[in-house]
Design an enzyme around this catalytic site. Structure first.
Site, short mmCIF file in Angstrom:
data_model
loop_
_atom_site.label_atom_id
_atom_site.label_comp_id
_atom_site.label_asym_id
_atom_site.label_seq_id
_atom_site.Cartn_x
_atom_site.Cartn_y
_atom_site.Cartn_z
N ASP A 186 0.85 -1.18 0.00
CA ASP A 186 0.00 0.00 0.00
C ASP A 186 0.89 1.23 0.00
O ASP A 186 2.03 1.20 0.48
CB ASP A 186 -0.92 0.01 1.22
N LYS A 203 -11.97 -4.99 -6.03
CA LYS A 203 -13.04 -4.00 -5.92
C LYS A 203 -13.16 -3.24 -7.23
O LYS A 203 -12.16 -2.89 -7.86
CB LYS A 203 -12.74 -3.01 -4.78
#
Length: 235
Positions: free
Chosen positions: A109, A189
């Site tokens: 991330d 997603k």
């Protein structure tokens, strides 16, 4: 005649409540130095049953319940599997994977993430060409599943934001097709829209089964969906 004693008032016994209980929404006592959108977001969080459940369970985010539902339906997480978690901050999905027996997991991330042993975590841009090889090196071999809850920073323009999330889904899908073991899984997603349909078509060429799902933990007013591609056909 003696006076009758005062009648006792009937009081309803308190209940523990549930996720579906209807109650007056809580409001923040002060909006000091907050924009209206920040105020609305915070009020939504304190009234969100999944956010409350996540805090009670010790999950770092309500998104953990999206993965638990997907895994309950599709059996994505298997003990001994190798997992890559793209866009893992703050770590809810990795927590679920560890809780369900995954011991070989790496994540990446842009934001810093507190340690989640035994997971190995990189803080860098996934779209950096050097990131993918670093993840596989840390994992020690090809993954059985690539999970992506990545989302770009929004700019407030709906079409632009949609194209940016589609770009991340495509990047995650390309990475998955490049590194997955045969029979592997890719979950990402996405948001409803024409460009997402193009990504789905691409996944159907590489996987035996591709589904679009909306977990209960996804807010009803959001166009958010999840793509679950299983049975990777191999390169």
């Amino acid at each position: 005649m003696a006076e009758e004693p005062p009648r006792k008032r009937m009081v309803r016994a308190p209940t523990r409540g549930s996720d579906d209980a209807r109650a007056t929404p809580a409001r923040l006592k002060t909006a000091h130095k907050r924009t209206p959108s920040q105020q609305a977001w915070l009020e939504r969080q304190i009234n969100d049953p999944f956010a409350a459940k996540a805090r009670a369970h010790g999950y770092r985010s309500r998104a953990a319940y999206k993965l638990t539902e997907l895994d309950d339906r599709l059996r994505l997480l298997k003990p001994g599997a190798r997992i890559v978690d793209l866009g893992l901050a703050p770590g809810g999905w990795t927590q679920v994977a560890i809780e369900r027996g995954v011991t070989q997991i790496v994540g990446v991330d842009l934001l810093p993430v507190d340690p989640l042993p035994p997971a190995k975590i990189l803080q860098m841009d996934f779209t950096d060409p050097s990131c993918g090889p670093m993840l596989i090196d840390l994992l020690g071999g090809p993954p059985d599943a690539v999970l992506s809850d990545m989302a770009p920073n929004t700019v407030g323009h709906r079409q632009t934001d949609h194209l940016r999330i589609v770009g991340l889904v495509e990047a995650g899908a390309d990475f998955a097709v490049e590194v997955l073991r045969p029979g592997g899984v890719f979950v990402a997603k996405a948001f409803q829209g024409g460009e997402t349909a193009e990504v789905i078509a691409k996944l159907k060429r590489a996987f035996a089964d591709v589904r679009t799902l909306k977990p209960k933990a996804s807010r009803a007013d959001s166009s958010e969906i999840y793509l679950a591609a299983t049975g990777f056909k191999g390169r």
